[in-house]
Design an enzyme around this catalytic site. Structure first.
Site, PDB file in Angstrom:
ATOM      1  N   ARG A  34       0.817  -1.211   0.000  1.00 14.68           N
ATOM      2  CA  ARG A  34       0.000   0.000   0.000  1.00 14.68           C
ATOM      3  C   ARG A  34       0.854   1.265   0.000  1.00 14.68           C
ATOM      4  O   ARG A  34       0.341   2.369   0.180  1.00 14.68           O
ATOM      5  CB  ARG A  34      -0.934  -0.001   1.213  1.00 14.68           C
ATOM      6  N   HIS A  80       7.442  -7.512  -6.968  1.00 17.25           N
ATOM      7  CA  HIS A  80       6.174  -6.867  -7.342  1.00 17.25           C
ATOM      8  C   HIS A  80       6.145  -5.451  -6.777  1.00 17.25           C
ATOM      9  O   HIS A  80       6.382  -5.244  -5.594  1.00 17.25           O
ATOM     10  CB  HIS A  80       4.991  -7.680  -6.797  1.00 17.25           C
ATOM     11  N   TYR A  95       0.868  -1.674  -4.924  1.00 19.19           N
ATOM     12  CA  TYR A  95      -0.368  -1.392  -5.650  1.00 19.19           C
ATOM     13  C   TYR A  95      -0.602   0.107  -5.826  1.00 19.19           C
ATOM     14  O   TYR A  95      -1.316   0.532  -6.735  1.00 19.19           O
ATOM     15  CB  TYR A  95      -1.566  -2.003  -4.916  1.00 19.19           C
ATOM     16  N   HIS A 128       1.495  -3.287 -12.034  1.00 13.04           N
ATOM     17  CA  HIS A 128       0.219  -3.047 -12.692  1.00 13.04           C
ATOM     18  C   HIS A 128       0.373  -1.762 -13.505  1.00 13.04           C
ATOM     19  O   HIS A 128       0.761  -0.736 -12.933  1.00 13.04           O
ATOM     20  CB  HIS A 128      -0.892  -2.887 -11.669  1.00 13.04           C
ATOM     21  N   GLU A 142       1.854  -6.285 -16.112  1.00 12.35           N
ATOM     22  CA  GLU A 142       0.925  -7.359 -15.767  1.00 12.35           C
ATOM     23  C   GLU A 142      -0.377  -7.226 -16.558  1.00 12.35           C
ATOM     24  O   GLU A 142      -0.921  -6.126 -16.697  1.00 12.35           O
ATOM     25  CB  GLU A 142       0.627  -7.341 -14.271  1.00 12.35           C
ATOM     26  N   ASP A 169      -1.480 -12.950 -15.896  1.00  9.78           N
ATOM     27  CA  ASP A 169      -2.236 -13.369 -14.725  1.00  9.78           C
ATOM     28  C   ASP A 169      -3.471 -14.122 -15.199  1.00  9.78           C
ATOM     29  O   ASP A 169      -4.310 -13.564 -15.912  1.00  9.78           O
ATOM     30  CB  ASP A 169      -2.634 -12.153 -13.886  1.00  9.78           C
ATOM     31  N   HIS A 226      -6.799 -12.555 -14.145  1.00 10.08           N
ATOM     32  CA  HIS A 226      -7.022 -11.278 -14.819  1.00 10.08           C
ATOM     33  C   HIS A 226      -7.424 -11.461 -16.276  1.00 10.08           C
ATOM     34  O   HIS A 226      -8.375 -10.822 -16.744  1.00 10.08           O
ATOM     35  CB  HIS A 226      -5.765 -10.412 -14.743  1.00 10.08           C
ATOM     36  N   HIS A 249       1.208 -15.476 -13.345  1.00 10.74           N
ATOM     37  CA  HIS A 249       0.538 -15.518 -12.049  1.00 10.74           C
ATOM     38  C   HIS A 249      -0.567 -16.559 -12.152  1.00 10.74           C
ATOM     39  O   HIS A 249      -1.491 -16.416 -12.962  1.00 10.74           O
ATOM     40  CB  HIS A 249      -0.078 -14.156 -11.709  1.00 10.74           C
ATOM     41  N   ASP A 304     -11.652  -9.082 -11.210  1.00 12.64           N
ATOM     42  CA  ASP A 304     -10.377  -9.311 -10.529  1.00 12.64           C
ATOM     43  C   ASP A 304     -10.566  -9.792  -9.090  1.00 12.64           C
ATOM     44  O   ASP A 304     -10.217  -9.102  -8.136  1.00 12.64           O
ATOM     45  CB  ASP A 304      -9.520  -8.042 -10.550  1.00 12.64           C
ATOM     46  N   HIS A 343      -9.413 -13.144  -7.066  1.00 11.10           N
ATOM     47  CA  HIS A 343      -8.664 -14.392  -7.118  1.00 11.10           C
ATOM     48  C   HIS A 343      -9.329 -15.481  -6.278  1.00 11.10           C
ATOM     49  O   HIS A 343      -9.939 -15.203  -5.243  1.00 11.10           O
ATOM     50  CB  HIS A 343      -7.242 -14.176  -6.613  1.00 11.10           C
ATOM     51  N   GLU A 360      -0.883 -16.401  -6.409  1.00 19.13           N
ATOM     52  CA  GLU A 360      -1.374 -15.264  -5.636  1.00 19.13           C
ATOM     53  C   GLU A 360      -2.791 -15.574  -5.129  1.00 19.13           C
ATOM     54  O   GLU A 360      -3.637 -14.702  -5.032  1.00 19.13           O
ATOM     55  CB  GLU A 360      -1.436 -14.006  -6.493  1.00 19.13           C
TER      56      GLU A 360
END
Length: 276
Positions: free
Chosen positions: A37, A67, A70, A107, A142, A176, A179, A211, A224, A226, A256
């Site tokens: 975050r 990664h 976000y 992303h 991604e 992904d 995704h 992913h 989105d 998972h 993930e």
């Protein structure tokens, strides 16, 4: 051999994360470069990095994947958000030089009302400012589900970014499964067709990691969400085809799924048993 791993927390250091990967049967892993975050990154100790490199070398690890957080939105309508994202990207790519020849995934971002074209130009500009010819990391865009104002829900959008990047030998894609399924690419009933389309628009040589995530929702929902392997709309049979596909089987696969560490260990064991 299946190159399989999951997302692991880097909080205890690189050596610890390497040992944890081994404990759950993994030979690759993914980690956040900093708090997902946002926030500052932990200090890197060379001895800690060297210990991880030794673990990876002695145990035949494939490339690992870092990664981005976000909150790193390179195409926000807010200049201060874009500046924060660019500074994060620059810092992350410099820090990745401690672990050369690995992967950095992010992303692409959300254009927040500016439109795809303007957002794409901003992503390209940031990448060209942050990437450098002598870097030893491959940066991955991604594939996204296409929710809201996300960029990357269509292969054409990723291709447009790649076309504008100057250091093209250092740019690739992470696919992904959740995704792309949520974006409308039918990897359940037409995996070959999806990969052929990817090859035609982007090029399979750009595909560097996968992913592995099942989806809680239906094909083309743009949600989105998972799900654990085999417990969602993609299903176990599709994952058997994915991990054994000639175009994919040698890539690093990163889980993930909504799991704790024990759940990841079970999924890794399950996926290994599915190798043909």
């Amino acid at each position: 051999m299946l190159n399989i791993g999951c997302h692991l927390a880097i909080s205890n250091g690189f050596e610890a994360i390497g040992k944890q990967a081994l404990e759950i049967g993994a030979n690759t892993f993914q980690f956040f470069t900093r708090n997902p975050r946002g926030g500052s990154a932990r200090k890197i100790e060379q001895t800690d990095v060297d210990a991880l490199k030794l673990i990876m070398r002695e145990n035949g690890f494939s490339q690992i994947l870092a990664h981005a957080p976000y909150t790193m939105n390179l195409c926000s309508a807010k200049p201060e958000t874009r500046e924060f994202a660019l500074n994060t990207l620059k810092d992350d790519l410099q820090r990745m030089e401690y672990l050369p020849d690995n992967l950095y995934n992010f992303h692409p971002g959300s254009h927040t009302g500016q439109g795809v074209e303007n957002g794409t130009e901003q992503i390209i500009s940031a990448l060209n400012e942050a990437m450098f010819p002598e870097m030893h990391t491959t940066v991955l865009l991604e594939t996204m589900a296409g929710k809201g104002t996300e960029i990357g829900g269509k292969f054409e959008e990723l291709s447009a970014i790649i076309d504008g990047v100057e250091n093209k030998d250092k740019i690739g894609v992470c696919l992904d499964t959740c995704h792309v399924f949520d974006a409308g690419y039918d990897i359940v009933n037409d995996l070959d067709g999806v990969l052929e389309k990817f090859d035609r628009i982007i090029g399979l040589d750009r595909l560097k990691a996968v992913h592995l995530n099942d989806s809680m929702n239906y094909l083309g929902c743009h949600k989105d969400r998972h799900q654990k392997i085999g417990e969602g709309a993609i299903g176990i049979d599709a994952f058997i085809r994915i991990i054994n596909h000639p175009a994919l089987k040698n890539l690093p696969f990163l889980l993930e799924t909504p799991n704790e560490i024990e759940g990841y260990a079970c999924e890794i064991s399950l996926l290994k048993s599915m190798v043909e």
